[in-house]
Scaffold this motif. Structure first.
Motif, PDB file in Angstrom:
ATOM      1  N   THR A 131       0.728  -1.228  -0.044  1.00  0.00           N
ATOM      2  CA  THR A 131       0.006   0.178   0.116  1.00  0.00           C
ATOM      3  C   THR A 131       0.830   1.099   0.124  1.00  0.00           C
ATOM      4  OG1 THR A 131      -1.727  -1.219   1.027  1.00  0.00           O
ATOM      5  CG2 THR A 131      -1.770   1.295   1.292  1.00  0.00           C
ATOM      6  N   ASN A 174      -4.208   6.613   0.420  1.00  0.00           N
ATOM      7  CA  ASN A 174      -3.152   5.765   0.284  1.00  0.00           C
ATOM      8  C   ASN A 174      -3.986   4.876  -1.183  1.00  0.00           C
ATOM      9  OD1 ASN A 174      -4.947   3.707   1.340  1.00  0.00           O
ATOM     10  ND2 ASN A 174      -4.386   4.880   3.213  1.00  0.00           N
ATOM     11  N   GLN A 199      -5.418  12.463   4.081  1.00  0.00           N
ATOM     12  CA  GLN A 199      -4.647  11.489   3.601  1.00  0.00           C
ATOM     13  C   GLN A 199      -5.113  10.694   2.759  1.00  0.00           C
ATOM     14  OE1 GLN A 199      -4.020   8.131   6.720  1.00  0.00           O
ATOM     15  NE2 GLN A 199      -5.670   8.664   7.883  1.00  0.00           N
ATOM     16  N   VAL A 247      -7.879   5.079  -1.431  1.00  0.00           N
ATOM     17  CA  VAL A 247      -8.650   5.369  -0.329  1.00  0.00           C
ATOM     18  C   VAL A 247      -8.221   6.734   0.132  1.00  0.00           C
ATOM     19  CG1 VAL A 247      -9.581   4.637   2.017  1.00  0.00           C
ATOM     20  CG2 VAL A 247      -8.958   3.021   0.269  1.00  0.00           C
ATOM     21  N   TRP A 248      -9.200   7.721   0.141  1.00  0.00           N
ATOM     22  CA  TRP A 248      -8.849   9.262   0.613  1.00  0.00           C
ATOM     23  C   TRP A 248      -9.874   9.892   1.370  1.00  0.00           C
ATOM     24  CZ3 TRP A 248     -12.633  12.436  -1.529  1.00  0.00           C
ATOM     25  CH2 TRP A 248     -13.386  12.206  -2.553  1.00  0.00           C
ATOM     26  N   ASP A 249      -9.365  10.620   2.220  1.00  0.00           N
ATOM     27  CA  ASP A 249     -10.091  11.528   3.194  1.00  0.00           C
ATOM     28  C   ASP A 249      -9.454  12.844   3.308  1.00  0.00           C
ATOM     29  OD1 ASP A 249     -11.540  12.323   5.425  1.00  0.00           O
ATOM     30  OD2 ASP A 249     -10.247  11.132   6.949  1.00  0.00           O
TER      31      ASP A 249
HETATM   32  C1  NAG Z   1      -5.762   4.638   4.050  1.00  0.00           C
HETATM   33  O1  NAG Z   1      -6.084   6.039   4.076  1.00  0.00           O
HETATM   34  C2  NAG Z   1      -7.404   5.926   4.772  1.00  0.00           C
HETATM   35  C3  NAG Z   1      -8.091   7.164   4.510  1.00  0.00           C
HETATM   36  O2  NAG Z   1      -7.424   8.056   5.149  1.00  0.00           O
HETATM   37  C4  NAG Z   1      -7.340   5.414   6.145  1.00  0.00           C
HETATM   38  O3  NAG Z   1      -8.603   5.039   6.904  1.00  0.00           O
HETATM   39  C5  NAG Z   1      -6.522   4.149   6.076  1.00  0.00           C
HETATM   40  O4  NAG Z   1      -6.270   3.899   7.460  1.00  0.00           O
HETATM   41  C6  NAG Z   1      -5.477   4.098   5.566  1.00  0.00           C
HETATM   42  N1  NAG Z   1      -4.807   2.800   5.146  1.00  0.00           N
HETATM   43  C7  NAG Z   1      -3.598   2.472   5.334  1.00  0.00           C
HETATM   44  C8  NAG Z   1      -3.149   1.021   5.184  1.00  0.00           C
HETATM   45  O5  NAG Z   1      -2.499   3.505   5.439  1.00  0.00           O
END
Ligand code: NAG
Ligand code: NAG
Ligand code: NAG
Ligand code: NAG
Length: 243
Positions: free
Chosen positions: A20, A50, A48, A66-68
């Motif tokens: 990831t 990833n 963040q 996956v984004w926020d």
């Molecule tokens: C990837 O990003 C999401 C959204 O910010 C977060 O919830 C998740 O923990 C992250 N996963 C990793 C493996 O970094």
């Protein structure tokens, strides 16, 4: 020393599929493609993202991002994307076809997300050139989705363009030293896209003065989030340049 360096490079490449990516500009080999996070605009907000390579098979690739993101609702935060490693360096005049397929879905999304799901295709006067560089003449975007009222660069110059079995508006405007031409779906989200990209290349040559001497320098596909949170799954993507 040389041997151990080679060995560790091979080990990194082999483990890439399980990886990831979380760094701002991290990339990883993805079969026929390269997967890059490219969080170029993260400084305009807080959050963040990833991206994970799920599988590769021949010319196919599957991945997830996956984004926020919060703040800066009018600013693009990133363009997580795959770029084909060899579908490039072809002059439009010698392009015979450019079949592509893209199946994707939002596995989850917060209310009111602002984001596109898009091709970002770069052309220029030379066979090679990095995207968004001094070698770029045109940036051709194809938006299969645009949520939350976001708009491409420039202004809308045409609507009701029928290509590849869908209707599109076209937006046009300058960015740095290149011109941006963006086709935006008028039919809502196109989550199962099958097309010959040559239809789009032919259209801009016939109607918007793009020279047939231009070379395709890169084909990227991914997503530009502005704000909200989501998980975008690319079930399958492929593109081929036949010449
Ligand atoms: C990837 O990003 C999401 C959204 O910010 C977060 O919830 C998740 O923990 C992250 N996963 C990793 C493996 O970094
Ligand atoms: C690519 O994926 C599609 C859809 O899953 C499948 O029909 C096709 O056989 C795959 N091609 C290769 C080379 O794996
Ligand atoms: C591209 O994927 C589509 C379905 O997603 C599949 O039908 C087609 O065979 C694939 N093309 C290549 C070259 O793998
Ligand atoms: C394209 O627009 C026409 C005219 O509005 C409409 O009839 C047709 O259903 C649209 N195509 C798609 C794929 O939505």
């Amino acid at each position: 020393m040389l041997f151990s360096t080679l060995f560790s490079l091979v080990a990194v490449a082999a483990s890439a599929s399980a990886q990831t990516l979380s760094g701002q500009f991290t990339c990883a080999p993805a079969g026929a493609y390269t997967l890059c996070q490219n969080l170029w605009g993260e400084g305009a907000g807080v959050g963040q993202q990833n991206s994970t390579l799920l599988s590769t098979n021949g010319n196919n690739v599957s991945w997830r991002t996956v984004w926020d993101w919060a703040n800066g609702p009018n600013n693009v935060k990133s363009y997580a994307n795959v770029e084909h490693n060899t579908a490039k360096g072809v002059q439009l005049s010698s392009l015979k076809s450019a079949p592509t397929a893209w199946q994707w879905e939002y596995e989850s999304q917060s209310s009111g997300i602002r984001a596109d799901v898009s091709y970002d295709i770069w052309t220029g006067n030379t066979a090679t050139g990095n995207p968004a560089s001094a070698a770029s003449s045109f940036e051709i975007m194809i938006w299969l989705s645009g949520k939350g009222g976001i708009q491409p660069v420039g202004s809308q110059v045409q609507s009701g363009i029928s290509l590849a079995g869908h209707n599109w508006t076209l937006w046009k405007g300058p960015n740095a030293n290149w011109e941006v031409l963006s086709f935006v779906s008028q039919d809502g989200d196109i989550t199962d896209f099958n097309a010959d990209l040559k239809e789009f290349f032919d259209f801009i040559q016939e109607n918007y003065g793009v020279a047939s001497s231009q070379f395709v320098q890169a084909i990227q596909t991914g997503t530009e989030p502005f704000v909200g949170s989501a998980s975008l799954l690319i079930n399958n993507f492929n593109v081929t340049l036949n010449h």
